[in-house]
Design an enzyme around this catalytic site. Structure first.
Site, short mmCIF file in Angstrom:
data_model
loop_
_atom_site.label_atom_id
_atom_site.label_comp_id
_atom_site.label_asym_id
_atom_site.label_seq_id
_atom_site.Cartn_x
_atom_site.Cartn_y
_atom_site.Cartn_z
N THR A 1 -3.55 47.90 -40.70
CA THR A 1 -4.81 47.17 -40.76
C THR A 1 -5.89 48.43 -40.60
O THR A 1 -5.56 49.51 -40.30
CB THR A 1 -4.95 46.41 -39.38
OG1 THR A 1 -6.29 46.04 -39.49
CG2 THR A 1 -4.66 47.06 -38.15
N ASP A 2 -6.92 48.09 -41.23
CA ASP A 2 -8.09 48.95 -41.27
C ASP A 2 -8.56 49.17 -39.65
O ASP A 2 -9.38 50.06 -39.56
CB ASP A 2 -9.18 48.40 -42.05
CG ASP A 2 -9.92 47.15 -41.56
OD1 ASP A 2 -9.39 46.38 -40.77
OD2 ASP A 2 -10.87 46.59 -42.47
N GLU A 3 -8.29 48.38 -38.94
CA GLU A 3 -8.66 48.32 -37.46
C GLU A 3 -8.16 49.73 -36.75
O GLU A 3 -8.86 50.17 -35.84
CB GLU A 3 -8.34 47.26 -36.63
CG GLU A 3 -8.89 45.94 -37.24
CD GLU A 3 -9.24 44.87 -36.27
OE1 GLU A 3 -8.99 45.25 -35.10
OE2 GLU A 3 -9.41 43.83 -36.80
N TYR B 1 -5.41 45.41 -29.50
CA TYR B 1 -4.73 45.23 -30.83
C TYR B 1 -4.56 46.40 -31.71
O TYR B 1 -3.21 46.67 -32.07
CB TYR B 1 -5.27 43.90 -31.39
CG TYR B 1 -4.81 44.11 -32.78
CD1 TYR B 1 -3.63 43.37 -33.42
CD2 TYR B 1 -5.88 44.16 -33.75
CE1 TYR B 1 -3.55 43.11 -34.54
CE2 TYR B 1 -5.68 44.24 -35.16
CZ TYR B 1 -4.09 43.77 -35.54
OH TYR B 1 -3.78 43.69 -36.96
N LYS C 1 -1.37 48.82 -33.10
CA LYS C 1 -0.94 48.94 -34.63
C LYS C 1 -0.91 50.30 -34.88
O LYS C 1 0.01 50.84 -35.56
CB LYS C 1 -2.11 48.05 -35.45
CG LYS C 1 -2.13 46.58 -35.42
CD LYS C 1 -0.67 45.73 -35.87
CE LYS C 1 -0.61 46.20 -37.42
NZ LYS C 1 0.55 45.08 -37.75
P1 NAD Z 1 -0.43 35.65 -37.86
O1 NAD Z 1 -0.57 35.98 -36.47
O2 NAD Z 1 -0.76 34.72 -38.76
O3 NAD Z 1 1.39 35.74 -37.95
C1 NAD Z 1 2.07 36.51 -37.15
C2 NAD Z 1 3.55 35.95 -37.70
O4 NAD Z 1 4.69 36.96 -37.01
C3 NAD Z 1 3.92 34.49 -36.80
O5 NAD Z 1 4.61 33.82 -37.79
C4 NAD Z 1 4.70 34.87 -35.57
O6 NAD Z 1 5.48 33.87 -35.28
C5 NAD Z 1 5.58 36.35 -36.01
N1 NAD Z 1 5.79 37.01 -35.00
C6 NAD Z 1 4.82 37.54 -33.68
N2 NAD Z 1 5.60 37.94 -32.95
C7 NAD Z 1 6.76 38.15 -33.30
C8 NAD Z 1 8.46 38.76 -33.02
N3 NAD Z 1 8.14 39.38 -31.77
N4 NAD Z 1 9.16 38.72 -33.66
C9 NAD Z 1 9.12 37.90 -34.98
N5 NAD Z 1 8.08 37.54 -35.54
C10 NAD Z 1 7.04 37.43 -34.80
O7 NAD Z 1 -0.61 37.38 -38.59
P2 NAD Z 1 -1.50 37.64 -39.87
O8 NAD Z 1 -2.78 37.48 -39.72
O9 NAD Z 1 -0.45 37.00 -41.09
O10 NAD Z 1 -0.82 39.29 -39.95
C11 NAD Z 1 0.14 39.75 -40.46
C12 NAD Z 1 0.22 41.15 -40.49
O11 NAD Z 1 -0.89 41.64 -41.07
C13 NAD Z 1 0.20 41.77 -39.14
O12 NAD Z 1 0.78 42.76 -38.60
C14 NAD Z 1 -1.49 41.97 -39.13
O13 NAD Z 1 -1.63 43.12 -38.09
C15 NAD Z 1 -1.35 42.59 -40.31
N6 NAD Z 1 -3.17 42.34 -41.02
C16 NAD Z 1 -3.42 41.31 -40.82
C17 NAD Z 1 -4.85 41.08 -41.44
C18 NAD Z 1 -5.76 39.98 -41.34
O14 NAD Z 1 -6.76 39.96 -41.55
N7 NAD Z 1 -5.12 38.75 -40.99
C19 NAD Z 1 -5.48 42.31 -42.01
C20 NAD Z 1 -4.72 43.50 -41.95
C21 NAD Z 1 -3.55 43.52 -41.38
O1 DAU Z 2 -9.49 44.19 -40.12
C1 DAU Z 2 -8.32 43.48 -40.15
C2 DAU Z 2 -8.06 42.41 -39.10
O2 DAU Z 2 -8.86 41.50 -39.28
C3 DAU Z 2 -6.80 42.30 -38.81
O3 DAU Z 2 -5.95 43.46 -38.23
C4 DAU Z 2 -6.69 41.21 -37.54
O4 DAU Z 2 -5.15 40.90 -37.61
C5 DAU Z 2 -7.31 40.10 -37.85
O5 DAU Z 2 -7.17 39.19 -36.68
C6 DAU Z 2 -9.04 40.54 -38.28
O6 DAU Z 2 -9.58 41.09 -36.85
P1 DAU Z 2 -10.97 40.61 -36.59
O7 DAU Z 2 -11.24 40.72 -35.24
O8 DAU Z 2 -11.89 41.18 -37.56
O9 DAU Z 2 -10.90 39.06 -36.93
P2 DAU Z 2 -11.64 37.64 -36.33
O10 DAU Z 2 -11.57 36.77 -37.17
O11 DAU Z 2 -11.21 37.52 -34.97
O12 DAU Z 2 -13.25 38.01 -36.07
C7 DAU Z 2 -13.83 38.35 -37.30
C8 DAU Z 2 -15.28 38.75 -36.87
O13 DAU Z 2 -16.04 37.37 -36.31
C9 DAU Z 2 -15.40 39.51 -35.66
O14 DAU Z 2 -16.51 40.36 -35.80
C10 DAU Z 2 -15.43 38.60 -34.35
C11 DAU Z 2 -16.29 37.67 -34.99
N1 DAU Z 2 -16.00 36.21 -34.15
C12 DAU Z 2 -14.65 35.58 -34.33
C13 DAU Z 2 -14.30 34.65 -33.76
C14 DAU Z 2 -12.79 34.08 -33.76
C15 DAU Z 2 -16.92 35.24 -33.89
O15 DAU Z 2 -18.17 35.81 -33.94
N2 DAU Z 2 -16.70 34.16 -33.39
C16 DAU Z 2 -15.28 33.87 -32.88
O16 DAU Z 2 -14.96 32.84 -32.65
#
Ligand code: NAD
Ligand code: DAU
Length: 405
Positions: free
Chosen positions: A146-148, A200, A204
């Site tokens: 992730t970019d985080e 988090y 990562k």
């Molecule tokens: P998500 O939380 O929707 O899904 C995670 C999945 O992993 C679920 O199906 C869960 O059951 C499974 N899981 C969790 N713990 C596990 C374990 N110990 N063993 C096996 N399976 C397990 O997450 P997502 O948003 O789909 O993100 C997927 C990946 O992409 C993550 O690695 C996250 O860090 C990365 N990522 C997410 C975003 C985003 O915006 N959502 C952006 C950049 C990177």
């Molecule tokens: O940048 C990539 C990341 O994006 C991934 O690595 C993470 O897995 C993914 O969850 C996401 O993280 P963020 O913290 O950016 O996403 P989130 O949707 O939780 O929040 C987006 C923005 O909105 C953040 O600035 C917090 C804000 N927010 C979020 C929630 C859930 C609110 O203002 N209110 C809310 O209720």
């Protein structure tokens, strides 16, 4: 020469993993023989309903296994000739990591190391003269990061300004896309030092370091992708966009953290999936690739846009009115409520994806207007999915996280 490829995709019952599974099955259907082993522990974030159709495909095998489980992981590698590991499995929600950091370290760091270790064992065919393992031809491990991990950037502008791409080659790749936006002058590149600030992102970053260590120390064929915020179908309603859609439909308050001025770079999930598969197939071993949307926006504008699109779609489509649990008149900006800020809330993320554009020809094809409308409509048409994934646990989570706010 023809050779079937076996993917081991972890976390494919979650948001991005499921979209990726759907994407590769569609992409290679009829063109190339692939087999996919889905490994998922089915935590609160994993839902088999999301991939119900895909699981009927004889090319897909599901294993309910925790990536921390050494024995079970070893068994899966011994029973299958895995070519590619794509690791999505993770604890992914920043707010949960603030409440309970430990599980993030366990799954994201130790789980990743367990996968690497078992892949290394299964893929080693001999030891080279220099002591490094020699691996079976064509095997690859891709870590979805992730970019985080790069930390937080400053926000230099109150309003978005046009983002101008200077590199001619990148400009040429991205030429179909309009409306590129930014809120600042600095961007994350693959060379930006890691500076994670939440449990988090620290977990990562830890995972990324161990992946790179296996690449250096054992010469394992690894790549890492670091992506910005995804949005699209099957996004769990704890994250900003699906949470806001859900609350609007219920006429509930929309909890915006702090001033709502934090900036994220939004990317349509399918574009991310394309990028991952491209890096897996064509990326250079040992390299990191940033993936981003050229699409920065502050949270408050995202929330307002979600309200506007929902209102418009529901007004114009009687089918959607059935989904609404409140009066249409209640859908307006008065739902917005500013709540206590997230602890350690990162101000701005902004990815520079020039490397993947230049080297592999990838760019974020879906402009935000198209992607967000598609997403909102998907939720309007798939409320059954939402109801399926919000178990009793979700209600408890919502109460704990937002009850006092
Ligand atoms: P998500 O939380 O929707 O899904 C995670 C999945 O992993 C679920 O199906 C869960 O059951 C499974 N899981 C969790 N713990 C596990 C374990 N110990 N063993 C096996 N399976 C397990 O997450 P997502 O948003 O789909 O993100 C997927 C990946 O992409 C993550 O690695 C996250 O860090 C990365 N990522 C997410 C975003 C985003 O915006 N959502 C952006 C950049 C990177
Ligand atoms: O940048 C990539 C990341 O994006 C991934 O690595 C993470 O897995 C993914 O969850 C996401 O993280 P963020 O913290 O950016 O996403 P989130 O949707 O939780 O929040 C987006 C923005 O909105 C953040 O600035 C917090 C804000 N927010 C979020 C929630 C859930 C609110 O203002 N209110 C809310 O209720």
């Amino acid at each position: 020469e023809f050779h079937m490829k076996t993917y081991l995709v972890t976390g494919a019952a979650g948001f991005i993993g499921a979209n990726y599974l759907k994407y590769i099955l569609k992409k290679y259907d009829g063109k190339e023989d692939i087999k996919v082993i889905v490994v998922d522990a089915l935590t609160y974030a994993g839902n088999l309903g999301t991939i119900r159709e895909e699981l009927k495909n004889s090319k897909v095998k599901f294993e309910k296994v925790d990536i921390r489980d050494r024995k079970e992981t070893e068994r899966i590698f011994s029973e299958n000739e895995v070519d590619y590991v794509v690791n999505f499995a993770a604890e992914s929600h920043v707010d949960r990591s603030i409440e309970n950091p430990q599980i993030f370290l366990e799954t994201n760091i130790l789980g990743t190391q367990n996968l690497l270790e078992n892949a290394k064992k299964a893929w080693t065919v001999s030891k080279g003269e220099n002591g490094y393992p020699v691996y079976r031809d064509g095997v690859k491990y891709l870590q979805v990061s992730t970019d985080e991990v790069y930390g937080s950037l400053s926000k230099d502008y109150e309003k978005a300004i046009e983002l101008v791409i200077e590199d001619e080659k990148v400009k040429n790749v991205v030429k179909d896309r309009t409306n590129l936006k930014t809120y600042g002058d600095k961007f994350f590149t693959e060379k930006t030092p890691l500076d994670p600030r939440s449990p988090y992102s620290a977990s990562k970053a830890g995972a990324d370091h161990i992946v790179l260590a296996y690449g250096e120390t054992y010469k394992m064929p690894i790549t890492i992708t670091r992506c910005s915020n995804n949005y699209g179908p099957y996004h769990f309603p704890e994250k900003l966009i699906p949470l806001m859609i859900k609350n609007v439909l219920e006429g509930k308050k929309l909890p915006v953290y702090g001033k709502g001025d934090n900036v994220r770079d939004w990317l349509y999930v399918e574009d991310h999936c394309k990028g991952i598969d491209l890096v897996l197939r064509e990326g250079k071993e040992g390299e990191i690739y940033n993936i981003g949307g050229f699409n920065e926006e502050q949270n408050i504008n995202i929330v307002k846009l979600v309200i506007d699109i929902l209102k418009e779609e529901i007004t114009n489509n009687d089918e959607y009115k059935r989904v609404l649990k409140t009066n249409l008149d209640n859908i307006n900006y008065n739902l917005i409520t500013y709540v206590q800020d997230r602890l350690g809330h990162d101000m701005r993320y902004a990815i520079d994806p020039s490397k993947i554009a230049r080297d592999l020809g990838w760019y974020p094809e879906t402009d935000f207007e198209t992607g967000i409308r598609k997403t909102v409509k998907w939720y309007l048409e798939n409320q059954e999915w939402v109801n399926e994934v919000i178990s009793g646990d979700y209600q408890k989570y919502y109460e704990e996280m937002y009850g006092g706010k």
